[in-house]
Design an enzyme around this catalytic site. Structure first.
Site, PDB file in Angstrom:
ATOM      1  N   SER A 191      35.291  43.824  39.155  1.00 46.08           N
ATOM      2  CA  SER A 191      36.120  43.121  38.172  1.00 46.08           C
ATOM      3  C   SER A 191      37.462  42.746  38.796  1.00 46.08           C
ATOM      4  O   SER A 191      38.024  43.509  39.585  1.00 46.08           O
ATOM      5  CB  SER A 191      36.368  44.045  36.975  1.00 46.08           C
ATOM      6  OG  SER A 191      37.449  43.576  36.208  1.00 46.08           O
ATOM      7  N   TYR A 218      38.272  35.973  35.435  1.00 43.46           N
ATOM      8  CA  TYR A 218      38.488  35.338  34.135  1.00 43.46           C
ATOM      9  C   TYR A 218      39.223  34.026  34.374  1.00 43.46           C
ATOM     10  O   TYR A 218      39.878  33.857  35.402  1.00 43.46           O
ATOM     11  CB  TYR A 218      39.368  36.233  33.249  1.00 43.46           C
ATOM     12  CG  TYR A 218      38.704  37.477  32.730  1.00 43.46           C
ATOM     13  CD1 TYR A 218      37.725  37.406  31.738  1.00 43.46           C
ATOM     14  CD2 TYR A 218      39.072  38.733  33.198  1.00 43.46           C
ATOM     15  CE1 TYR A 218      37.134  38.562  31.234  1.00 43.46           C
ATOM     16  CE2 TYR A 218      38.478  39.891  32.703  1.00 43.46           C
ATOM     17  CZ  TYR A 218      37.518  39.789  31.722  1.00 43.46           C
ATOM     18  OH  TYR A 218      36.932  40.933  31.226  1.00 43.46           O
ATOM     19  N   THR A 250      33.614  35.018  33.884  1.00 38.36           N
ATOM     20  CA  THR A 250      33.411  35.516  32.517  1.00 38.36           C
ATOM     21  C   THR A 250      34.065  34.558  31.531  1.00 38.36           C
ATOM     22  O   THR A 250      35.269  34.301  31.612  1.00 38.36           O
ATOM     23  CB  THR A 250      34.003  36.938  32.390  1.00 38.36           C
ATOM     24  OG1 THR A 250      33.328  37.776  33.336  1.00 38.36           O
ATOM     25  CG2 THR A 250      33.810  37.492  30.988  1.00 38.36           C
ATOM     26  N   LYS A 309      29.175  34.262  33.024  1.00 36.20           N
ATOM     27  CA  LYS A 309      28.850  35.482  32.262  1.00 36.20           C
ATOM     28  C   LYS A 309      29.382  35.356  30.841  1.00 36.20           C
ATOM     29  O   LYS A 309      30.572  35.082  30.652  1.00 36.20           O
ATOM     30  CB  LYS A 309      29.494  36.692  32.947  1.00 36.20           C
ATOM     31  CG  LYS A 309      29.394  38.009  32.182  1.00 36.20           C
ATOM     32  CD  LYS A 309      29.902  39.147  33.040  1.00 36.20           C
ATOM     33  CE  LYS A 309      29.823  40.495  32.373  1.00 36.20           C
ATOM     34  NZ  LYS A 309      30.878  40.761  31.406  1.00 36.20           N
ATOM     35  N   HIS A 347      29.244  40.775  26.200  1.00 35.40           N
ATOM     36  CA  HIS A 347      30.332  41.612  26.710  1.00 35.40           C
ATOM     37  C   HIS A 347      30.209  43.052  26.188  1.00 35.40           C
ATOM     38  O   HIS A 347      31.199  43.700  25.854  1.00 35.40           O
ATOM     39  CB  HIS A 347      31.686  41.018  26.302  1.00 35.40           C
ATOM     40  CG  HIS A 347      32.781  41.231  27.310  1.00 35.40           C
ATOM     41  ND1 HIS A 347      33.209  40.262  28.180  1.00 35.40           N
ATOM     42  CD2 HIS A 347      33.543  42.323  27.599  1.00 35.40           C
ATOM     43  CE1 HIS A 347      34.188  40.735  28.932  1.00 35.40           C
ATOM     44  NE2 HIS A 347      34.399  42.001  28.613  1.00 35.40           N
TER      45      HIS A 347
HETATM   46  C1  LIG Z   1      35.229  49.726  30.000  1.00 35.96           C
HETATM   47  C2  LIG Z   1      34.671  48.340  30.164  1.00 35.96           C
HETATM   48  C3  LIG Z   1      35.417  47.407  30.893  1.00 35.96           C
HETATM   49  C4  LIG Z   1      34.896  46.116  31.074  1.00 35.96           C
HETATM   50  N1  LIG Z   1      35.599  45.227  31.856  1.00 35.96           N
HETATM   51  C5  LIG Z   1      35.080  44.006  32.102  1.00 35.96           C
HETATM   52  C6  LIG Z   1      35.738  43.113  32.994  1.00 35.96           C
HETATM   53  O1  LIG Z   1      36.778  43.416  33.568  1.00 35.96           O
HETATM   54  N2  LIG Z   1      35.156  41.909  33.197  1.00 35.96           N
HETATM   55  C7  LIG Z   1      33.979  41.529  32.588  1.00 35.96           C
HETATM   56  O2  LIG Z   1      33.499  40.415  32.815  1.00 35.96           O
HETATM   57  N3  LIG Z   1      33.333  42.374  31.764  1.00 35.96           N
HETATM   58  C8  LIG Z   1      33.854  43.592  31.515  1.00 35.96           C
HETATM   59  N4  LIG Z   1      33.161  44.458  30.712  1.00 35.96           N
HETATM   60  C9  LIG Z   1      31.845  44.066  30.160  1.00 35.96           C
HETATM   61  C10 LIG Z   1      30.737  44.446  31.129  1.00 35.96           C
HETATM   62  O3  LIG Z   1      30.778  43.674  32.306  1.00 35.96           O
HETATM   63  C11 LIG Z   1      29.341  44.231  30.511  1.00 35.96           C
HETATM   64  O4  LIG Z   1      29.235  42.919  30.013  1.00 35.96           O
HETATM   65  C12 LIG Z   1      29.012  45.220  29.391  1.00 35.96           C
HETATM   66  O5  LIG Z   1      29.590  46.485  29.615  1.00 35.96           O
HETATM   67  C13 LIG Z   1      27.493  45.355  29.296  1.00 35.96           C
HETATM   68  O6  LIG Z   1      27.126  46.200  28.266  1.00 35.96           O
HETATM   69  P1  LIG Z   1      26.734  47.758  28.467  1.00 35.96           P
HETATM   70  O7  LIG Z   1      28.036  48.471  28.597  1.00 35.96           O
HETATM   71  O8  LIG Z   1      26.008  48.066  27.216  1.00 35.96           O
HETATM   72  O9  LIG Z   1      25.881  47.872  29.705  1.00 35.96           O
HETATM   73  C14 LIG Z   1      33.658  45.749  30.492  1.00 35.96           C
HETATM   74  C15 LIG Z   1      32.940  46.700  29.773  1.00 35.96           C
HETATM   75  C16 LIG Z   1      33.426  47.985  29.609  1.00 35.96           C
HETATM   76  C17 LIG Z   1      32.605  48.981  28.843  1.00 35.96           C
END
Ligand SMILES: Cc1cc2nc3c(=O)[nH]c(=O)nc-3n(C[C@H](O)[C@H](O)[C@H](O)COP(=O)(O)O)c2cc1C
Length: 392
Positions: free
Chosen positions: A108, A131, A157, A251, A275
């Site tokens: 990320s 982003y 994203t 994404k 997300h």
């Molecule tokens: C703590 C946390 C931080 C996240 N940070 C980002 C991020 O910086 N960029 C992004 O594109 N998605 C981010 N996401 C979303 C994840 O990339 C992903 O889409 C999502 O966690 C998938 O679902 P799951 O947790 O059920 O596997 C984040 C998710 C979590 C739980």
């Protein structure tokens, strides 16, 4: 030594015990009423798998090819900001664990280790996520650095024009940069081992001063007031195309219309994602959206899914509905909280073992052996077998 964990749920339970409540809830939480978060999990549970019997499944192959790179199993690590909150080694542990399992780690742009540190520590393929922030020059410099550091693909994203309303964080007083506040001090001090992760301080290590939090600030407020850009359009994707020659993966796509636009703008891949239920709470489950998107895209770009993947059988269901591979967000953070790099390795092993066992029970030998006829519905027994052969 990592604790005994035989499922992702076990790992979540270990993470719950080890992390301060404010941090655990930042990780597990979703937006508003958490409908999309729950929907992701239910969508997998609603589907059944239709076994073939008395077929020779003594030899199996769990690998798939993603943009020409062979990975050992179709489970990759999703980008998650501030991973060091879950464990001291943060993104480094994740990248190393992915490398040990011969799969892809996505870093990320909100990471708590730098692009260069992660590239240096990693032995496997890496993707970098950005982003479309209001400071174009910040995004551009991140992309240039990721390219120089050898990242293979760029994940853009597109579902965060503004931060979702995550009420657990508002209630718990979650701030960035993470540090104890009057509100969280007691909770944090009850987890002395976790306090060690605060040294050195957890920051957004890649960000230039213009985009960094200037003082302690609520996470959502920082995102909305300093970074996010509700004016971003598909033109930003065209701009990135000029900067990045490798694969571009969008994404956060949930509809065939958006998928068509993405294809029209020349992307190479799509991650069907809500997300992890952290943005639009009324969004469909990723798995439900995947079906329609796969039909619309019809093999023109590579398709991936994230959101709610907690079992090997989930990966098989997503693959049968058209995903080349899945990404895991929270599960890798549970692994990190449970046992650092080895904990993340364990998460990937659990999923590998479950995929392999499910293949045997299902009478299938590899991911090329799957199509929609594998999947049925537990709700009314209606089968999806009418659909076209697999689009992976
Ligand atoms: C703590 C946390 C931080 C996240 N940070 C980002 C991020 O910086 N960029 C992004 O594109 N998605 C981010 N996401 C979303 C994840 O990339 C992903 O889409 C999502 O966690 C998938 O679902 P799951 O947790 O059920 O596997 C984040 C998710 C979590 C739980």
């Amino acid at each position: 030594m990592i604790p005994a964990m035989s499922s992702i749920n076990d790992a979540r339970e270990v993470a719950r015990r080890r992390l301060p409540h404010v941090i655990y809830e930042f990780i597990i939480g979703g937006a508003e009423d958490e409908q999309a978060l729950r929907a992701n999990l239910h969508a997998f549970q609603r589907l059944t798998l239709r076994p073939r019997v008395l077929v020779d499944v003594s030899v199996r192959d769990l690998s798939v090819s993603v943009f020409g790179t062979r990975i050992a199993l179709p489970v990759m690590i999703a980008p998650t900001g501030l991973a060091r909150l879950a464990g001291r080694e943060g993104d480094i542990a994740g990248a190393r664990a992915a490398g040990r399992n011969k799969t892809i780690f996505t870093l990320s742009c909100m990471s708590s280790h730098t692009i260069e540190e992660v590239a240096h520590a990693s032995s496997g393929p890496l993707w970098f996520q950005v982003y479309l922030w209001r400071h174009r020059e910040v995004v551009e410099s991140l992309v240039v650095r990721a390219k120089a550091a050898g990242f293979q693909a760029l994940v853009v994203t597109v579902d965060v024009p503004i931060n979702g309303k995550r009420e657990r964080d508002l209630r718990n007083g979650f701030v960035v940069p993470p540090r104890p506040t009057l509100h969280t001090a007691v909770d944090i001090l009850r987890h002395p081992r976790w306090v060690l992760t605060l040294r050195p301080p957890i920051t957004f290590k890649n960000l230039a001063p213009a985009a960094s939090p200037q003082q302690t600030i609520a996470h959502a407020k920082y995102f909305n007031e300093v970074l996010s850009n509700p004016a971003a359009t598909w033109r930003e994707i065209d701009w990135l195309r000029d900067l990045w020659q490798g694969p571009i993966i969008v994404k956060g796509i949930l509809t065939p219309e958006a998928a068509e636009e993405a294809v029209a703008h020349g992307v190479d891949g799509i991650i069907v994602s809500n997300h992890g239920g952290r943005q639009l709470d009324a969004a469909p489950a990723s798995l439900d959206a995947l079906r329609d998107v796969a039909e619309a895209v019809h093999g023109r770009v590579e398709l991936f899914l994230d959101g709610g993947v907690r079992r090997g059988s989930d990966v098989i269901k997503a693959a049968a509905l058209g995903a080349k591979a899945c990404l895991i967000g929270r599960p890798w953070l549970y692994g990190l909280a449970s046992g650092g790099e080895d904990g993340v390795v364990r998460i990937l092993e659990i999923l590998r073992e479950e995929i392999d066992r499910t293949f045997i029970l299902l009478g299938r030998r590899s991911f090329t052996d799957l199509d929609r006829s594998v999947v049925g519905s537990s709700r009314n027994g209606e089968e999806l077998a009418h659909a076209t052969p697999h689009q992976r």
